[in-house]
Enzyme design. Structure first.
Site, PDB file in Angstrom:
ATOM      1  N   HIS A  63      -2.111  -5.314   6.354  1.00 40.64           N
ATOM      2  CA  HIS A  63      -2.282  -5.374   7.803  1.00 40.64           C
ATOM      3  C   HIS A  63      -3.437  -4.463   8.186  1.00 40.64           C
ATOM      4  O   HIS A  63      -3.962  -3.707   7.356  1.00 40.64           O
ATOM      5  CB  HIS A  63      -0.993  -5.018   8.536  1.00 40.64           C
ATOM      6  CG  HIS A  63      -0.508  -3.619   8.336  1.00 40.64           C
ATOM      7  ND1 HIS A  63      -0.074  -3.142   7.112  1.00 40.64           N
ATOM      8  CD2 HIS A  63      -0.380  -2.574   9.209  1.00 40.64           C
ATOM      9  CE1 HIS A  63       0.310  -1.885   7.242  1.00 40.64           C
ATOM     10  NE2 HIS A  63       0.125  -1.507   8.500  1.00 40.64           N
ATOM     11  N   ASP A  67      -4.572   3.268   8.358  1.00 40.20           N
ATOM     12  CA  ASP A  67      -4.146   3.922   7.122  1.00 40.20           C
ATOM     13  C   ASP A  67      -4.030   2.947   5.953  1.00 40.20           C
ATOM     14  O   ASP A  67      -3.742   3.362   4.822  1.00 40.20           O
ATOM     15  CB  ASP A  67      -2.833   4.675   7.333  1.00 40.20           C
ATOM     16  CG  ASP A  67      -1.694   3.798   7.812  1.00 40.20           C
ATOM     17  OD1 ASP A  67      -1.937   2.891   8.625  1.00 40.20           O
ATOM     18  OD2 ASP A  67      -0.544   4.026   7.389  1.00 40.20           O
ATOM     19  N   HIS A 270       4.762   4.905   1.243  1.00 40.13           N
ATOM     20  CA  HIS A 270       4.511   5.059   2.677  1.00 40.13           C
ATOM     21  C   HIS A 270       5.485   6.095   3.257  1.00 40.13           C
ATOM     22  O   HIS A 270       6.201   5.855   4.217  1.00 40.13           O
ATOM     23  CB  HIS A 270       4.646   3.712   3.396  1.00 40.13           C
ATOM     24  CG  HIS A 270       3.927   3.652   4.714  1.00 40.13           C
ATOM     25  ND1 HIS A 270       4.547   3.965   5.902  1.00 40.13           N
ATOM     26  CD2 HIS A 270       2.660   3.322   5.039  1.00 40.13           C
ATOM     27  CE1 HIS A 270       3.693   3.826   6.897  1.00 40.13           C
ATOM     28  NE2 HIS A 270       2.521   3.430   6.400  1.00 40.13           N
TER      29      HIS A 270
END
EC number: 3.1.26.11
Length: 309
Positions: A63, A67, A270
């Site tokens: 996406h 980050d 993450h």
């Protein structure tokens, strides 16, 4: 086949974790690397790793949050400086091409290789050749986010050398043809069928790498029967409401997906910067309560993808 974690943090880099990027080492399978996401500083992480940027073949962007994306312009140009001259294909959501084209145009960058950008508009089969295929599905996040299911195709079984030796068949080109499943006619007129001299096919492996997401059906679909599932685990369960409000997952969410989908190994990444040092063990313990074969990724950590059986 090996997963190598270049960045495992969430949102912004910390002293312990850079932002997201993962390399899939396919040197043995196809002589290349595939990259998944390219957060700021990814090229610097690569310089401190065994990953070879010039041998990168494909790059998948889950996406368009920074980050996962802001390291891309530098990585693309550095690949030229490092002598990369083989084609590179980028896959990602709509808007990826505009981002890359703008960055390269404004900076006056010149690439020494062919760059192909494929924007994902439909779920399903994204790529396929004779050795691998990649499927994609939408996840649930604040912006469009995708997950990727990498499927290694089954390989031919081992050649039955003892059976060929018993027939007096000498090693040579005949062995190669039989290994490929071909039919070979010998000088005496007899015929050998490759299928008769091959063991059971070697099952391919399945690696699933998801973008940012909360618990959702798309993640379940992609993760089914995976050998390895890489799932975000930004927060612990006591931050469930916070995770949900930002369309992120907890470690428990990740473990539930792995358990319900029948995935073998779960690797969580993450990770929020609030979990420093031993605090990350809270995430691991919560996940292992639901899925025992769970791991927390860290920068510069690798995981060899096992074969079934």
């Amino acid at each position: 086949m090996e997963l190598y974690f270049l960045g495992t943090g969430a949102g912004m880099p910390s002293k312990q974790r850079n932002v997201t990027s993962i390399a899939l080492n396919l040197l043995d399978e196809r002589g290349t690397y595939w990259l998944f996401d390219c957060g700021e500083g990814t090229q610097q992480q690569i310089m401190n790793s065994p990953v070879k940027l010039g041998r990168t073949e494909m790059l998948f962007i889950t996406h368009l949050h920074g980050d996962h994306l802001y390291g891309l312009p530098g990585l693309l140009t550095s690949r030229s400086y490092l002598g990369g001259d083989t084609p590179l294909t980028l896959f990602g959501p709509p808007g990826l091409k505009r981002f890359v084209d703008t960055a390269l145009e404004v900076s006056g960058a010149h690439l020494t290789y062919a760059l192909k950008i494929v924007e994902i508009v439909e779920e399903g089969l994204l790529f396929e050749d004779e050795t691998f295929k990649v499927e994609t599905a939408r996840l649930e996040h604040r912006i469009e986010s995708f997950g990727f299911r990498v499927i290694e195709k089954d390989q031919p079984g081992k050649l039955m050398l003892d059976k060929l030796t018993a027939l007096g068949i000498p090693a040579g080109p005949i062995y190669g043809k039989l290994k490929q499943g071909q039919t070979v006619q010998l000088e005496d007129g007899s015929t050998l069928h490759g299928a008769d001299f091959l063991g059971a096919p070697i099952p391919g492996r399945i690696v699933v790498i998801l973008g940012d997401t909360r618990y959702c059906s798309g993640a379940q679909l992609l993760a089914r029967d995976a050998d390895v599932l890489v799932h975000e685990a930004t927060f612990a369960m006591d931050k469930q409401e916070l995770a949900y409000s930002f369309d992120h997952a907890t470690s428990t969410d990740a473990a539930r997906i792995a358990q319900e989908a029948g995935a073998n190994a779960l690797i969580m990444t993450h990770i929020s910067s609030r979990y420093q040092g031993d605090a990350v063990l809270e995430l691991l313990q919560e996940a292992q309560h639901h899925h025992s074969n769970s791991h927390i990724a860290r920068d510069f950590w690798s995981f060899e993808v096992p074969r079934k059986g």
